[in-house]
Design a protein around this motif. Sequence first.
Motif, PDB file in Angstrom:
ATOM      1  N   GLY A  78      -6.235   8.467  -7.463  1.00 30.69           N
ATOM      2  CA  GLY A  78      -5.074   8.996  -8.166  1.00 30.69           C
ATOM      3  C   GLY A  78      -5.477  10.051  -9.166  1.00 30.69           C
ATOM      4  O   GLY A  78      -6.664  10.188  -9.496  1.00 30.69           O
ATOM      5  N   TYR A  98      -0.132   0.417 -12.027  1.00 25.70           N
ATOM      6  CA  TYR A  98      -0.057   1.589 -11.166  1.00 25.70           C
ATOM      7  C   TYR A  98       1.139   2.436 -11.572  1.00 25.70           C
ATOM      8  O   TYR A  98       2.155   1.898 -12.037  1.00 25.70           O
ATOM      9  CB  TYR A  98       0.098   1.167  -9.693  1.00 25.70           C
ATOM     10  CG  TYR A  98      -1.042   0.311  -9.206  1.00 25.70           C
ATOM     11  CD1 TYR A  98      -2.161   0.884  -8.601  1.00 25.70           C
ATOM     12  CD2 TYR A  98      -1.022  -1.078  -9.358  1.00 25.70           C
ATOM     13  CE1 TYR A  98      -3.224   0.103  -8.162  1.00 25.70           C
ATOM     14  CE2 TYR A  98      -2.075  -1.863  -8.932  1.00 25.70           C
ATOM     15  CZ  TYR A  98      -3.172  -1.262  -8.332  1.00 25.70           C
ATOM     16  OH  TYR A  98      -4.224  -2.040  -7.915  1.00 25.70           O
ATOM     17  N   ALA A 103       0.163   8.848  -9.051  1.00 24.33           N
ATOM     18  CA  ALA A 103      -0.171   8.496  -7.664  1.00 24.33           C
ATOM     19  C   ALA A 103      -1.402   7.592  -7.629  1.00 24.33           C
ATOM     20  O   ALA A 103      -2.318   7.779  -6.825  1.00 24.33           O
ATOM     21  CB  ALA A 103      -0.393   9.750  -6.827  1.00 24.33           C
ATOM     22  N   TYR A 105      -3.769   4.263  -7.129  1.00 23.81           N
ATOM     23  CA  TYR A 105      -3.860   3.262  -6.068  1.00 23.81           C
ATOM     24  C   TYR A 105      -5.262   2.661  -6.032  1.00 23.81           C
ATOM     25  O   TYR A 105      -6.219   3.182  -6.629  1.00 23.81           O
ATOM     26  CB  TYR A 105      -3.555   3.890  -4.708  1.00 23.81           C
ATOM     27  CG  TYR A 105      -4.588   4.897  -4.233  1.00 23.81           C
ATOM     28  CD1 TYR A 105      -5.678   4.497  -3.454  1.00 23.81           C
ATOM     29  CD2 TYR A 105      -4.488   6.245  -4.582  1.00 23.81           C
ATOM     30  CE1 TYR A 105      -6.640   5.410  -3.036  1.00 23.81           C
ATOM     31  CE2 TYR A 105      -5.442   7.162  -4.167  1.00 23.81           C
ATOM     32  CZ  TYR A 105      -6.508   6.742  -3.385  1.00 23.81           C
ATOM     33  OH  TYR A 105      -7.459   7.652  -2.990  1.00 23.81           O
ATOM     34  N   GLN A 134       9.283   2.526  -3.286  1.00 18.81           N
ATOM     35  CA  GLN A 134       7.970   2.388  -3.924  1.00 18.81           C
ATOM     36  C   GLN A 134       7.160   1.343  -3.167  1.00 18.81           C
ATOM     37  O   GLN A 134       7.500   0.163  -3.173  1.00 18.81           O
ATOM     38  CB  GLN A 134       8.123   1.989  -5.397  1.00 18.81           C
ATOM     39  CG  GLN A 134       8.788   3.048  -6.265  1.00 18.81           C
ATOM     40  CD  GLN A 134       8.717   2.707  -7.747  1.00 18.81           C
ATOM     41  OE1 GLN A 134       7.938   1.865  -8.179  1.00 18.81           O
ATOM     42  NE2 GLN A 134       9.538   3.383  -8.544  1.00 18.81           N
ATOM     43  N   GLY A 213       0.588   2.196  -3.397  1.00 16.17           N
ATOM     44  CA  GLY A 213       1.152   3.355  -2.731  1.00 16.17           C
ATOM     45  C   GLY A 213       1.131   3.228  -1.232  1.00 16.17           C
ATOM     46  O   GLY A 213       0.742   2.196  -0.672  1.00 16.17           O
ATOM     47  N   TRP A 222       4.862   6.191  -4.086  1.00 19.28           N
ATOM     48  CA  TRP A 222       3.985   5.471  -5.004  1.00 19.28           C
ATOM     49  C   TRP A 222       4.779   4.475  -5.835  1.00 19.28           C
ATOM     50  O   TRP A 222       6.010   4.556  -5.896  1.00 19.28           O
ATOM     51  CB  TRP A 222       3.259   6.475  -5.912  1.00 19.28           C
ATOM     52  CG  TRP A 222       2.539   7.519  -5.129  1.00 19.28           C
ATOM     53  CD1 TRP A 222       2.992   8.767  -4.802  1.00 19.28           C
ATOM     54  CD2 TRP A 222       1.260   7.389  -4.502  1.00 19.28           C
ATOM     55  NE1 TRP A 222       2.069   9.423  -4.029  1.00 19.28           N
ATOM     56  CE2 TRP A 222       0.988   8.609  -3.833  1.00 19.28           C
ATOM     57  CE3 TRP A 222       0.308   6.371  -4.465  1.00 19.28           C
ATOM     58  CZ2 TRP A 222      -0.181   8.821  -3.114  1.00 19.28           C
ATOM     59  CZ3 TRP A 222      -0.861   6.588  -3.761  1.00 19.28           C
ATOM     60  CH2 TRP A 222      -1.096   7.797  -3.099  1.00 19.28           C
TER      61      TRP A 222
END
Length: 255
Positions: A78, A98, A103, A105, A134, A213, A222
């Motif tokens: 990310g 997260y 983004a 992960y 999501q 994600g 995400w």
Amino acid sequence: MRNRGFRRGASVFLNRRAGHTDAFTSSALIVSSTVGLLTDSFKPVGSALWLRPDTGVVAGTSWTDTMSGGGLVATAGGTTKPTVLATSGPNSTPVMAYTVANASYHRVATQGWVQPFFIWTVMKWTSASWASNQYVFDGVTLNTDAFIWSGTTAVETYAGTAVQAWSAASPKTFQAWGVYFAGAASYIASNGTIEASGTNTGTSPPGGLTIGGPGDLASAAWSDAQVADIIVYTSLPSAGELSRLAAYRLARYGF
């Protein structure tokens, strides 16, 4: 409608649906007021992966399964990597956070995992409001065993064929989710109760696991999510194992 039964004399809660049994007893809790005594002794039987944010985390780099003995590594990614929040979980437990904006992960690379595939997790989504799908879990390609916040009060699973949804899921509340991928036998459970079942979601193999994600690491799907616990099984846990998970859930997370 939920199917619940109580048996007098043993403090046992049982929920049976599609072969799913969730039970906990006072003896299973080892009659202790100290959470650590039970949670530290709990070890899942037959699991392929166990990740918990209080162990195995190298900030900004990786999250290693030091709990089950399997040693699998989830690599962080990310624009800003996932972060541990030390006391944000139930009973002030740590969570892995997260964010959609970053983004962020974790990815467990391909392990050759196929269905049946079961994820037990304590987590919640944290967006102020729902705007788009999501994905909190997926395989290592898009829509291979995906678990998704799919509406204001809805979650769904998908594995290549059809969507299975629970429309009253309260996604922004910490719950112990049991997400089972096995074609027509697939289901979504919350805190030991199966809430959605009977849909053939598909038989796509997950391969590995993406957390936070989509499996392709590209689609705009995400999650803003906090994850306190993840245990992966490559078969449906036995009734006894589900009972042990329920006792562990109560002792560690208080629900």
